[in-house]
Design an enzyme around this catalytic site. Structure first.
Site, short mmCIF file in Angstrom:
data_model
loop_
_atom_site.label_atom_id
_atom_site.label_comp_id
_atom_site.label_asym_id
_atom_site.label_seq_id
_atom_site.Cartn_x
_atom_site.Cartn_y
_atom_site.Cartn_z
N CYS A 1 88.68 20.36 -82.72
CA CYS A 1 88.91 21.47 -83.63
C CYS A 1 90.22 22.18 -83.34
O CYS A 1 90.49 22.54 -82.20
CB CYS A 1 87.74 22.43 -83.43
N GLY B 1 85.06 23.46 -80.65
CA GLY B 1 84.91 22.00 -80.69
C GLY B 1 86.13 21.28 -80.15
O GLY B 1 87.28 21.73 -80.30
N THR C 1 79.48 24.42 -93.16
CA THR C 1 80.88 24.57 -93.56
C THR C 1 81.62 25.33 -92.47
O THR C 1 81.00 26.01 -91.65
CB THR C 1 80.99 25.24 -94.95
N ALA C 2 82.96 25.19 -92.48
CA ALA C 2 83.76 25.80 -91.41
C ALA C 2 83.52 27.31 -91.34
O ALA C 2 83.27 27.86 -90.28
CB ALA C 2 85.23 25.52 -91.67
N1 LIG Z 1 82.78 24.90 -86.15
C1 LIG Z 1 84.03 24.97 -86.49
O1 LIG Z 1 84.84 25.66 -85.86
C2 LIG Z 1 84.53 24.22 -87.65
C3 LIG Z 1 83.82 23.16 -88.16
N2 LIG Z 1 84.33 22.41 -89.18
C4 LIG Z 1 83.54 21.28 -89.69
O2 LIG Z 1 84.27 20.51 -90.60
C5 LIG Z 1 83.45 20.05 -91.68
C6 LIG Z 1 84.09 20.38 -92.99
O3 LIG Z 1 83.98 21.74 -93.28
P1 LIG Z 1 84.91 22.52 -94.34
O4 LIG Z 1 86.32 22.43 -93.96
O5 LIG Z 1 84.30 23.84 -94.46
O6 LIG Z 1 84.81 21.66 -95.67
P2 LIG Z 1 83.85 21.70 -96.95
O7 LIG Z 1 84.08 20.44 -97.64
O8 LIG Z 1 82.49 22.07 -96.53
O9 LIG Z 1 84.44 22.84 -97.88
C7 LIG Z 1 84.54 24.17 -97.55
C8 LIG Z 1 84.50 25.07 -98.80
O10 LIG Z 1 84.68 26.40 -98.40
C9 LIG Z 1 85.87 26.96 -98.97
N3 LIG Z 1 86.55 27.76 -97.95
C10 LIG Z 1 86.89 29.05 -98.07
N4 LIG Z 1 87.47 29.52 -96.96
C11 LIG Z 1 87.51 28.48 -96.11
C12 LIG Z 1 88.01 28.32 -94.81
N5 LIG Z 1 88.60 29.33 -94.16
N6 LIG Z 1 87.89 27.13 -94.21
C13 LIG Z 1 87.33 26.09 -94.87
N7 LIG Z 1 86.84 26.17 -96.10
C14 LIG Z 1 86.92 27.37 -96.73
C15 LIG Z 1 86.68 25.73 -99.38
O11 LIG Z 1 87.51 26.02 -100.47
P3 LIG Z 1 89.10 25.72 -100.42
O12 LIG Z 1 89.26 24.32 -99.81
O13 LIG Z 1 89.52 25.80 -101.83
O14 LIG Z 1 89.67 26.76 -99.53
C16 LIG Z 1 85.59 24.74 -99.78
O15 LIG Z 1 85.12 25.00 -101.05
C17 LIG Z 1 82.08 20.66 -91.45
O16 LIG Z 1 81.28 19.69 -90.85
C18 LIG Z 1 82.37 21.81 -90.49
O17 LIG Z 1 81.30 22.08 -89.63
C19 LIG Z 1 85.53 22.71 -89.74
C20 LIG Z 1 86.30 23.73 -89.25
C21 LIG Z 1 85.84 24.61 -88.22
N1 LIG Z 2 87.51 23.31 -86.52
C1 LIG Z 2 86.93 22.10 -86.51
N2 LIG Z 2 85.71 21.98 -85.94
C2 LIG Z 2 85.16 20.77 -85.99
C3 LIG Z 2 85.80 19.67 -86.54
N3 LIG Z 2 84.99 18.62 -86.42
C4 LIG Z 2 83.88 19.07 -85.83
N4 LIG Z 2 83.98 20.36 -85.56
C5 LIG Z 2 83.01 21.23 -84.91
O1 LIG Z 2 82.87 20.85 -83.55
C6 LIG Z 2 81.49 20.69 -83.25
C7 LIG Z 2 81.28 19.73 -82.09
O2 LIG Z 2 81.94 20.19 -80.96
P1 LIG Z 2 82.27 19.25 -79.70
O3 LIG Z 2 83.08 20.10 -78.78
O4 LIG Z 2 80.95 18.87 -79.11
O5 LIG Z 2 83.01 18.09 -80.23
C8 LIG Z 2 80.91 20.23 -84.57
O6 LIG Z 2 79.52 20.38 -84.65
C9 LIG Z 2 81.65 21.11 -85.55
O7 LIG Z 2 81.12 22.40 -85.65
C10 LIG Z 2 87.09 19.85 -87.09
O8 LIG Z 2 87.74 18.91 -87.60
N5 LIG Z 2 87.62 21.09 -87.06
K LIG Z 3 88.99 23.55 -79.69
#
Ligand SMILES: NC(=O)C1=CN([C@@H]2O[C@H](COP(=O)(O)OP(=O)(O)OC[C@H]3O[C@@H](n4cnc5c(N)ncnc54)[C@H](OP(=O)(O)O)[C@@H]3O)[C@@H](O)[C@H]2O)C=CC1
Ligand SMILES: Nc1nc2c(ncn2[C@@H]2O[C@H](COP(=O)(O)O)[C@@H](O)[C@H]2O)c(=O)[nH]1
Ligand SMILES: [K+]
Length: 501
Positions: free
Chosen positions: A325, A322, A261-262
């Site tokens: 991202c 990312g 998750t993010a």
């Molecule tokens: N590496 C990175 O920088 C990031 C990666 N991602 C990727 O995007 C995909 C989706 O992830 P995600 O958006 O977490 O979705 P998910 O569907 O996994 O949901 C995330 C859960 O966490 C809760 N939550 C609380 N705080 C946050 C927050 N600050 N950001 C997001 N969710 C939060 C959400 O609730 P509610 O929606 O009610 O807030 C929801 O229940 C994953 O594969 C993730 O790795 C996404 C963003 C950043």
């Molecule tokens: N904040 C976000 N991060 C994301 C999203 N989709 C993927 N990702 C993250 O990026 C890496 C891959 O990085 P890359 O530079 O090689 O492309 C991935 O594993 C996630 O952690 C997004 O929509 N928002």
């Molecule tokens: K970025």
């Protein structure tokens, strides 16, 4: 030397990497750092062992990110043949996850899976399929899967799109049996100026051997499970029936579970992680197979410790680096990736856990620097989106260049996919919180259009990096790599000039 610069919130442990001078009072990413060579007793780049210490069974430190535009079955089988592993995204229905795992587990660890067409298929249909494989040819098979011909892109472009494949295929096949000696197949193909040899057993096509594939088989070892099948990982979100999903994935043969998750440093993640760990432990007790659990994403030592304590064997590190991202621009949250990996790896190591450096990798040097910072493996998404093997359709822009569409997993497009079962109101509300881009063009590099071409260049760079440090494996590299901090002009000096100044 300590990485602690007086950061009050986290008790930062000393990283194992050697530093040239003090770390500056700000965080660093890959472009900000460089390595100096050390006296080495490693005489050949081929003496370097890149197998990972994280228990995942990969023989090179690369993981394909769980992104819909990047990681599917073709990507998974192709990278596993070279020793890496792909993680399937969390958004696909569980039956599709199971089918994909079955497909990859049934794929041959050495022979490549060919595109197959029937002789009466129209040329247009065959052309549409060729872009799915790096070898750019299709094997023509009869209804019993017996090969009767081969067609290449060149053959197909010579004729009308409505002609049939049988009309243009070459029927002079260089067919080999399953026990054929690979070196002799290579020589035979070279002598006859042929691209590929269909492998046939009991009259049926088993796969193909290409010259590049044979060479690569001599350099790489596939990532294989205990039964000799290619490895593949799967991702699970923190919502829904986490236990049921984890159980189904384990029963289908997933080789690593990634709880993703993010914001990985949240209570809901810790709860989900303990459920996944308990399911994994029950599976281990029943089968004797221990499947590692990865979790993320975090960027602080506290985050790494909390996930390790909750049961993660591997901590996924990276918030905002990312390519798809927008988190840092939307929220101001995240952390330059080199510092994040360095500090999280130090904290994880104390608890016996490992780190995957996730995101922001654009050059082989970034992979080497992530390993120097203490990562056990490096996750790559967008760079691999622009390859034959990524799941998207192959497109051409106005100038004729090939590209694939990519999008972030937190983009409105991905959120809308993920929330399909929910009410229209819920979905619209979720889409407001997008933190990724919905559409980008990832061009195929004409010099390296396949993911294996990119892997070749990454592995060549990283092996060489290890010999500069005098390291034979990842553990030694962490201890021996000596890292310094550079200015933007220092980084620029290292870039090749393709034309002139
Ligand atoms: N590496 C990175 O920088 C990031 C990666 N991602 C990727 O995007 C995909 C989706 O992830 P995600 O958006 O977490 O979705 P998910 O569907 O996994 O949901 C995330 C859960 O966490 C809760 N939550 C609380 N705080 C946050 C927050 N600050 N950001 C997001 N969710 C939060 C959400 O609730 P509610 O929606 O009610 O807030 C929801 O229940 C994953 O594969 C993730 O790795 C996404 C963003 C950043
Ligand atoms: N904040 C976000 N991060 C994301 C999203 N989709 C993927 N990702 C993250 O990026 C890496 C891959 O990085 P890359 O530079 O090689 O492309 C991935 O594993 C996630 O952690 C997004 O929509 N928002
Ligand atoms: K970025």
């Amino acid at each position: 030397m300590s990485a602690n610069r007086g950061v009050p919130t986290n008790d930062v442990k000393s990283p194992s990497v050697k530093l040239l001078g003090d770390l500056p009072p700000f965080d660093l990413t890959y472009s900000d750092v460089f390595m100096v060579p050390s006296r080495s007793s490693v005489t050949s780049r081929l003496d370097v062992d890149l197998s990972t210490p994280d228990g995942v069974g990969t023989t090179i430190p690369l993981v394909v990110a769980n992104m819909t535009a990047v990681s599917g079955r073709r990507m998974a089988e192709t990278v596993a043949r070279r020793g890496a592993i792909a993680v399937l995204p969390q958004d696909i229905p569980i039956h599709a996850v199971t089918e994909t795992i079955e497909y990859v587990k049934a794929a041959h660890p050495i022979y490549e899976s060919p595109v197959t067409v029937s002789a009466d298929a129209p040329v247009a249909a065959a052309l549409a399929l060729l872009g799915k494989r790096a070898h750019q040819a299709a094997v023509v098979v009869d209804p019993d899967r017996h090969p009767v011909g081969v067609v290449t892109d060149g053959d197909l472009r010579k004729v009308d799109r409505f002609a049939t494949v049988g009309h243009v295929m070459s029927t002079e096949l260089f067919t080999v049996g399953p026990d054929a000696d690979l070196d002799s197949v290579f020589d035979g193909l070279a002598k006859q100026h042929l691209g590929l040899a269909p492998v046939v057993a009991d009259g049926q096509l088993q796969g193909v051997l290409t010259r590049k594939g044979i060479l690569r088989s001599a350099i790489y070892s596939p990532a294989l499970d205990a039964q000799g099948r290619l490895r593949i990982g799967t991702a699970i979100g923190i919502n829904g029936d986490v236990a049921a999903k984890a159980k189904a994935m384990l029963e289908s043969g997933a080789d690593v579970l990634v709880v993703d998750t993010a914001h990985g440093h949240q209570d809901k993640m810790i709860d989900a992680l303990s459920v996944v760990k308990a399911t994994r432990d029950a599976h281990e007790a029943a089968t004797g197979v221990r499947v590692p659990v990865a979790a993320g994403n975090v960027v602080t030592p506290d985050g790494a410790r909390d996930l390790a304590t909750a049961g993660a064997d591997i901590i996924k590190v990276g918030v905002g680096p990312g390519a798809m991202c927008t988190t840092r621009m939307m929220t101001g949250v995240g952390r330059p990736q080199f510092s994040a990996v360095l500090e999280c790896a130090a904290a994880a190591t104390e608890l016996g856990a490992h780190v995957w450096a996730d995101g922001g990798v654009k050059y082989p040097r970034d992979v080497a620097l992530a390993l120097a910072a203490g990562a056990a493996s490096v996750m790559i998404g967008s760079w691999f989106a622009g390859t034959w093997e990524s799941p998207g359709d192959l497109n051409r822009d106005a100038s004729g260049r090939f590209y694939k569409e990519s999008f972030g997993m937190a983009s409105a497009r991905a959120v809308s996919n993920r929330t399909q079962g929910r009410s229209a109101f819920d979905r619209a509300r979720s889409a407001l919180f997008e933190e990724g881009i919905s559409s980008s063009k990832m061009y195929l590099d004409p010099a390296r259009p396949g993911v294996e071409d990119l892997i070749d260049s990454i592995v060549a760079g990283v092996r060489s990096s290890f010999t500069y440090a005098g390291a034979r494996d990842i553990a030694q590299f962490r201890e021996r790599a000596t890292v310094g901090v550079q200015s933007a002009s220092g980084y620029d000096e290292g870039r090749p000039r393709e034309t002139s100044w």
